[in-house]
Design a protein around this motif. Structure first.
Motif, PDB file in Angstrom:
ATOM      1  N   ILE A 150       7.645  12.385   3.477  1.00 49.07           N
ATOM      2  CA  ILE A 150       6.768  11.958   2.386  1.00 49.07           C
ATOM      3  C   ILE A 150       7.036  10.496   2.038  1.00 49.07           C
ATOM      4  CG2 ILE A 150       6.220  12.303  -0.053  1.00 49.07           C
ATOM      5  CD1 ILE A 150       6.853  15.263   0.332  1.00 49.07           C
ATOM      6  N   TRP A 151       8.315  10.179   1.893  1.00 47.41           N
ATOM      7  CA  TRP A 151       8.691   8.792   1.557  1.00 47.41           C
ATOM      8  C   TRP A 151       8.110   7.818   2.572  1.00 47.41           C
ATOM      9  CZ3 TRP A 151      11.795   6.255  -2.118  1.00 47.41           C
ATOM     10  CH2 TRP A 151      12.344   7.075  -3.129  1.00 47.41           C
ATOM     11  N   VAL A 152       8.310   8.142   3.868  1.00 46.76           N
ATOM     12  CA  VAL A 152       7.892   7.195   4.907  1.00 46.76           C
ATOM     13  C   VAL A 152       6.371   7.077   4.941  1.00 46.76           C
ATOM     14  CG1 VAL A 152       7.781   6.874   7.390  1.00 46.76           C
ATOM     15  CG2 VAL A 152       9.946   7.432   6.315  1.00 46.76           C
ATOM     16  N   LEU A 153       5.676   8.171   4.659  1.00 45.20           N
ATOM     17  CA  LEU A 153       4.214   8.106   4.701  1.00 45.20           C
ATOM     18  C   LEU A 153       3.653   7.376   3.482  1.00 45.20           C
ATOM     19  CD1 LEU A 153       3.184  11.625   6.051  1.00 45.20           C
ATOM     20  CD2 LEU A 153       3.199   9.436   7.235  1.00 45.20           C
ATOM     21  N   VAL A 154       4.289   7.569   2.315  1.00 46.30           N
ATOM     22  CA  VAL A 154       3.690   7.051   1.083  1.00 46.30           C
ATOM     23  C   VAL A 154       4.159   5.640   0.751  1.00 46.30           C
ATOM     24  CG1 VAL A 154       3.570   7.394  -1.413  1.00 46.30           C
ATOM     25  CG2 VAL A 154       3.345   9.345   0.131  1.00 46.30           C
ATOM     26  N   VAL A 155       5.472   5.435   0.747  1.00 47.83           N
ATOM     27  CA  VAL A 155       6.009   4.204   0.168  1.00 47.83           C
ATOM     28  C   VAL A 155       5.568   2.927   0.892  1.00 47.83           C
ATOM     29  CG1 VAL A 155       8.123   2.957  -0.377  1.00 47.83           C
ATOM     30  CG2 VAL A 155       7.915   5.371  -0.925  1.00 47.83           C
ATOM     31  N   PRO A 156       5.732   2.835   2.227  1.00 45.50           N
ATOM     32  CA  PRO A 156       5.321   1.573   2.864  1.00 45.50           C
ATOM     33  C   PRO A 156       3.849   1.258   2.619  1.00 45.50           C
ATOM     34  CG  PRO A 156       6.651   2.870   4.359  1.00 45.50           C
ATOM     35  CD  PRO A 156       6.339   3.762   3.197  1.00 45.50           C
ATOM     36  N   ALA A 157       3.004   2.275   2.679  1.00 48.74           N
ATOM     37  CA  ALA A 157       1.574   2.038   2.476  1.00 48.74           C
ATOM     38  C   ALA A 157       1.305   1.555   1.055  1.00 48.74           C
ATOM     39  CB  ALA A 157       0.795   3.319   2.763  1.00 48.74           C
ATOM     40  N   VAL A 158       1.863   2.247   0.069  1.00 48.22           N
ATOM     41  CA  VAL A 158       1.598   1.881  -1.331  1.00 48.22           C
ATOM     42  C   VAL A 158       2.157   0.500  -1.645  1.00 48.22           C
ATOM     43  CG1 VAL A 158       2.170   2.451  -3.719  1.00 48.22           C
ATOM     44  CG2 VAL A 158       1.481   4.252  -2.147  1.00 48.22           C
ATOM     45  N   VAL A 159       3.398   0.267  -1.231  1.00 47.11           N
ATOM     46  CA  VAL A 159       4.034  -1.003  -1.557  1.00 47.11           C
ATOM     47  C   VAL A 159       3.301  -2.157  -0.878  1.00 47.11           C
ATOM     48  CG1 VAL A 159       6.130  -2.365  -1.239  1.00 47.11           C
ATOM     49  CG2 VAL A 159       6.294  -0.015  -2.005  1.00 47.11           C
ATOM     50  N   THR A 160       2.936  -1.975   0.382  1.00 50.62           N
ATOM     51  CA  THR A 160       2.232  -3.049   1.083  1.00 50.62           C
ATOM     52  C   THR A 160       0.871  -3.305   0.445  1.00 50.62           C
ATOM     53  OG1 THR A 160       3.330  -2.275   3.083  1.00 50.62           O
ATOM     54  CG2 THR A 160       1.587  -3.892   3.355  1.00 50.62           C
ATOM     55  N   ALA A 161       0.168  -2.243   0.096  1.00 49.03           N
ATOM     56  CA  ALA A 161      -1.141  -2.422  -0.532  1.00 49.03           C
ATOM     57  C   ALA A 161      -1.007  -3.166  -1.853  1.00 49.03           C
ATOM     58  CB  ALA A 161      -1.798  -1.059  -0.751  1.00 49.03           C
ATOM     59  N   LEU A 162      -0.037  -2.743  -2.674  1.00 49.97           N
ATOM     60  CA  LEU A 162       0.181  -3.430  -3.952  1.00 49.97           C
ATOM     61  C   LEU A 162       0.545  -4.888  -3.729  1.00 49.97           C
ATOM     62  CD1 LEU A 162       2.242  -1.166  -6.386  1.00 49.97           C
ATOM     63  CD2 LEU A 162      -0.016  -2.136  -6.717  1.00 49.97           C
ATOM     64  N   GLY A 163       1.440  -5.113  -2.777  1.00 49.19           N
ATOM     65  CA  GLY A 163       1.869  -6.478  -2.491  1.00 49.19           C
ATOM     66  C   GLY A 163       0.698  -7.339  -2.061  1.00 49.19           C
ATOM     67  N   LEU A 164      -0.177  -6.759  -1.254  1.00 50.25           N
ATOM     68  CA  LEU A 164      -1.346  -7.508  -0.779  1.00 50.25           C
ATOM     69  C   LEU A 164      -2.265  -7.868  -1.942  1.00 50.25           C
ATOM     70  CD1 LEU A 164      -2.935  -8.567   1.646  1.00 50.25           C
ATOM     71  CD2 LEU A 164      -3.947  -6.311   1.903  1.00 50.25           C
ATOM     72  N   VAL A 165      -2.533  -6.878  -2.793  1.00 55.30           N
ATOM     73  CA  VAL A 165      -3.415  -7.125  -3.943  1.00 55.30           C
ATOM     74  C   VAL A 165      -2.824  -8.209  -4.840  1.00 55.30           C
ATOM     75  CG1 VAL A 165      -4.316  -6.103  -6.062  1.00 55.30           C
ATOM     76  CG2 VAL A 165      -4.442  -4.832  -3.919  1.00 55.30           C
ATOM     77  N   PHE A 166      -1.540  -8.055  -5.171  1.00 59.28           N
ATOM     78  CA  PHE A 166      -0.905  -9.036  -6.054  1.00 59.28           C
ATOM     79  C   PHE A 166      -0.894 -10.424  -5.414  1.00 59.28           C
ATOM     80  CE2 PHE A 166       1.782  -5.454  -8.076  1.00 59.28           C
ATOM     81  CZ  PHE A 166       0.728  -5.127  -8.885  1.00 59.28           C
ATOM     82  N   ALA A 167      -0.599 -10.465  -4.115  1.00 59.20           N
ATOM     83  CA  ALA A 167      -0.506 -11.765  -3.444  1.00 59.20           C
ATOM     84  C   ALA A 167      -1.856 -12.471  -3.475  1.00 59.20           C
ATOM     85  CB  ALA A 167      -0.024 -11.581  -2.014  1.00 59.20           C
ATOM     86  N   VAL A 168      -2.918 -11.705  -3.233  1.00 57.77           N
ATOM     87  CA  VAL A 168      -4.250 -12.317  -3.229  1.00 57.77           C
ATOM     88  C   VAL A 168      -4.629 -12.764  -4.644  1.00 57.77           C
ATOM     89  CG1 VAL A 168      -6.698 -11.853  -2.895  1.00 57.77           C
ATOM     90  CG2 VAL A 168      -5.050 -11.103  -1.188  1.00 57.77           C
ATOM     91  N   LEU A 169      -4.345 -11.906  -5.632  1.00 66.21           N
ATOM     92  CA  LEU A 169      -4.745 -12.234  -7.004  1.00 66.21           C
ATOM     93  C   LEU A 169      -3.940 -13.400  -7.573  1.00 66.21           C
ATOM     94  CD1 LEU A 169      -5.451  -8.763  -8.635  1.00 66.21           C
ATOM     95  CD2 LEU A 169      -7.033 -10.404  -7.626  1.00 66.21           C
ATOM     96  N   THR A 170      -2.659 -13.488  -7.226  1.00 66.54           N
ATOM     97  CA  THR A 170      -1.861 -14.568  -7.821  1.00 66.54           C
ATOM     98  C   THR A 170      -2.325 -15.927  -7.334  1.00 66.54           C
ATOM     99  OG1 THR A 170      -0.229 -14.157  -6.108  1.00 66.54           O
ATOM    100  CG2 THR A 170       0.299 -13.399  -8.314  1.00 66.54           C
TER     101      THR A 170
END
Lengths: 465, 305
Positions: free
Chosen positions: A104-124
């Protein structure tokens, strides 16, 4: 690059423990050293020696040892069990839970964290305070998993008066739905009701022009609203509809008759009554200050109706979620982990974004692409290598997650939150005392990061070609 | 590649920020303004959201323990009189906690210094010395970057048992050096390899041996990478719990281990845990804020570790 940020400080850079020969070799004549940089195999190995010794003894040898040890049982070298430990990984309940949670960790965390990071990086990129924002989000990276664990145990405390998560959840919940007026109350046992999903329904149907007495009990007197009037001894005239009374069927000193409205018994205002026929709600009314209600004629047009006291009248007040309980513990810990790592993904992706040639984006915009299309068709593909690095880094780190799970689930739901690294510790050090199984889990973790290792090596060779 | 580590936290001055000079249509300006406004508000909310957990810990650590049971830390906004240094006073006079704090330093500083020393020697060899097997050996080091500590915990425990290193600070330090080395060698080798060959040749011409070149040219020029490594290793060791949990005993246990044994009885002793956790995270945070450029570089260069 080094680019003159720190100029070579002639003679000033040597630390005190420079080792033998530094000063002596300074005084040697230039002709004594006839080689260019990089000559001398012996010297190379000498420079490497300390690192190689440490790595060989404390990293390489242990890997081999664990591999062999994993083929033996809990009792040591006399107890050869072959692949039994690996089989146990999939059959033992605790270890299997750990394996499942790791998945579960491997399926969820990298995807969620990368998606959040991408959104934040673009917005900042669009705001002035980008640096401050990045600093704040990146900060948790510097904090230990232990401290983060303590922080989030505080956040997830079940008591809404202590844990901020439940304080917010309960606050939002109460803002959108009024609390039940009479939590825990129920109709008198012999008054002819069926329990129905937290509410209650009369067994008998009431025809048009009929009346109904709906006595409630199990309610302390202080739960009765102060504006409640004494219940009328007889229900109001029903007209073409149905009327009735909902009241607290209890007189001090047990003086009254159960099921009858006695003088002085209070009506219960604000109770929601629904008329039900054939499973459909055909009308509703709310009791008045004296507990009486009247359902309009439209409700009984099609025949007699049953009366339902909906669940919303009785639900006990919402106390928030049990974050640290067995069912939510893994999502809760994952939330804490995302908090720690989102900044990492954002900073790496932002650096990748900064390296994208503005021309490529402008060209797409000139061609009439919308911002979303530019993002989807230009930015993301150009970022793919960075996103891959972020994902792989996260997968490796997620596989090894230990401290956070250990601390957050301590004493509450450790079994349900188990992951391989934690199970490895528990099996071999934390009381399990089965070093065979512990070694096998270690080896499995090692095998799981092997693809990442190959990814690293290939990336490195490509970049240094 | 990563020898050229750029500072990623540089603010990006997008064109929309400087709308003074450029003439744009009113409509597009309004759209840019309000869109940007929404984004700004959203990001401010996210930032507050991200700060809240740590802020909650800080406030909790400053509250009167009597108030803590039964009311949330946010109550200090309405009654700031609850704030007190008492928890920190008792933490600083708690011998176990103070010993653990200094143990953390005794573990972290040698681990960091040793990794830099051993790592930079090896990195120099990999970058500038020719010897057979150099390249594949370096690939082995790259491979070792990701090895999970779990695979070594048991055998090293045995090893330490045989050599009486179990329960000592030395044992904990050695473990951290071993598992910090692959990253150290990787980071420094890539940086050292980017030093212009001319500089080394010139030093050689002046009569420098490999040792003098190493100390007088490569180390000073490599300082930015060494700084990144130092911060990274420092934080890694300071924040470690697992290694110390296994190899340290009560006398050599660092703060993280002391706190985890406190947290077994959570709820009753939040007045110890909250300030203790804050003490354990304030040092990394100070390092982070003081050297965040190097820290970010280290993380970037070592992504994938």
């Amino acid at each position: 690059m080094a680019d003159a940020a720190v100029p070579a400080r002639e003679g000033g850079g040597a630390p005190g423990d420079a080792g033998p020969g530094t000063d002596a070799s300074d005084s040697k004549a230039a002709g004594d050293q006839p080689r260019g940089p990089g000559a001398g195999a012996l010297l190379g190995w000498l420079f490497l020696l300390p690192a190689l010794v440490v790595l060989a003894v404390l990293v390489a040898y242990p890997i081999v040892w664990s591999l062999v040890r994993s083929l033996y049982g809990a009792d040591g070298w006399s107890d050869f069990t072959g692949l039994h430990n690996y089989k146990e990984l999939f059959t033992d309940d605790d270890t299997f839970t750990a394996l499942k949670n790791n998945l579960i960790w491997v399926l969820v965390v990298p995807a969620v964290v990368t998606a959040l990071g991408l959104v934040f990086a673009v917005l900042t990129e669009r705001v002035r305070f980008a640096t401050a924002f990045k600093l704040i989000l990146f900060m948790p990276m510097a904090v230990s998993m232990l401290a983060a664990g303590i922080i989030f145990r505080l956040v997830y405390d079940h008591d809404p008066d202590k844990g901020v998560a439940n304080a917010v959840v309960v606050g939002v919940h109460d803002a959108f739905s009024e609390g039940a007026p009479y939590p825990g109350a129920r109709p008198r046992g012999n008054a002819g009701f069926d329990a129905a999903g937290g509410g209650f329904v009369t067994k008998a149907a009431t025809p048009a022009g009929g009346t109904a007495l709906l006595p409630l009990v199990a309610l302390t007197a202080d739960k009765v609203p102060s504006d409640a009037q004494p219940a009328p001894l007889a229900p109001p005239a029903p007209g073409a509809g149905v009327s009735g009374v909902v009241w607290l069927d209890f007189s001090p000193g047990n003086a009254g008759t159960p099921g009858q409205v006695d003088r002085g018994e209070k009506g219960l205002p604000g109770v929601k009554i629904e008329a039900v026929r054939g499973g459909h709600t055909v009308g509703s009314a709310t009791t008045r200050a004296d507990g009486s209600f009247t359902l309009p004629a439209s409700a009984t047009k099609g025949g007699p109706v049953q009366l339902r006291l909906a669940e919303s009248n009785f639900a006990t007040s919402f106390g928030g979620y049990d974050w640290l309980g067995p069912s939510l513990i893994t999502p809760a810990i994952i939330g804490a982990y995302v908090w720690m790592w989102a900044g990492f993904a954002m900073v790496l992706i932002a650096a990748g974004l900064a390296a994208i040639p503005r021309d490529a984006l402008e060209a797409a915009r000139v061609d009439g692409a919308t911002e979303w299309q530019v993002f989807r068709r230009v930015t993301v593909p150009l970022l793919a290598p960075v996103l891959a690095v972020v994902m792989v880094t996260l997968v490796i780190n997620v596989l090894k997650v230990f401290d956070l799970v250990y601390i957050v689930s301590l004493g509450s739901s450790q079994k349900e939150a188990n992951v391989l690294a934690l199970q490895m510790y528990l099996a071999s050090f934390g009381g399990g005392n089965n070093q065979g199984l512990g070694s096998a889990i270690g080896i499995v973790l090692f095998l799981l990061v092997l693809p990442a290792m190959l990814f690293n090596i290939r990336r490195f060779r490509r970049e240094n070609r | 590649m990563s020898a050229t580590v750029t500072a990623p936290t540089e603010p990006t001055d997008g064109p929309e920020v400087s709308d003074g000079g450029i003439k744009r249509g009113l409509a597009s300006r309004i759209v840019a303004r309000t869109g940007g406004g929404l984004v700004s508000v959203g990001l401010v909310l996210v930032a507050l959201f991200w700060l809240m957990p740590t802020f909650g810990l800080l406030v909790s650590s400053l509250r009167d323990p009597k108030e803590m049971d039964g009311s949330g830390w946010w109550k200090v906004f309405s009654s700031p009189g609850q704030l007190t240094w008492d928890n920190y006073d008792s933490l600083l006079s708690n011998d176990d906690m103070m010993r653990a704090f200094f143990n953390t330093i005794w573990i972290t500083v040698p681990s960091t210094v040793l990794v830099i020393l051993i790592g930079s020697f090896a990195a120099y060899a990999f970058a500038w010395l020719e010897f057979p097997g150099r390249d594949w050996l370096f690939l082995v080091v790259v491979g070792l970057l990701v090895v999970p500590v779990q695979v070594a915990l048991i055998p090293i425990a045995k090893l330490y048992g045989d050599t009486h290193l179990f329960g000592t600070i030395t044992g904990v330090v050695l473990f951290h050096v071993a598992f910090g080395l692959p990253f150290a060698v990787f980071l420094l080798r890539n940086y050292f390899a980017g030093i212009p060959r001319d500089l080394l040749e010139a030093a050689r011409m002046d009569g420098g041996t490999d040792l003098t070149i190493f100390f007088r040219v490569v180390l000073p020029l490599g300082l930015p990478a060494i700084a990144s490594l130092a911060i990274f290793q420092f934080l890694w060791v300071w924040n470690d719990m697992l290694v110390a949990l296994i190899y340290a005993d009560t006398d050599s246990a660092p703060l993280t281990v002391a706190l985890q044994s406190q947290s077994r009885a959570f709820g009753s002793n939040i007045e110890v845990l909250a300030p203790g956790a804050f003490l354990s995270l304030i040092v990394p945070l100070m390092v982070f804020f003081a050297f965040q450029r190097y820290f970010v570089q280290g993380v970037m260069a070592g992504a994938v570790k």
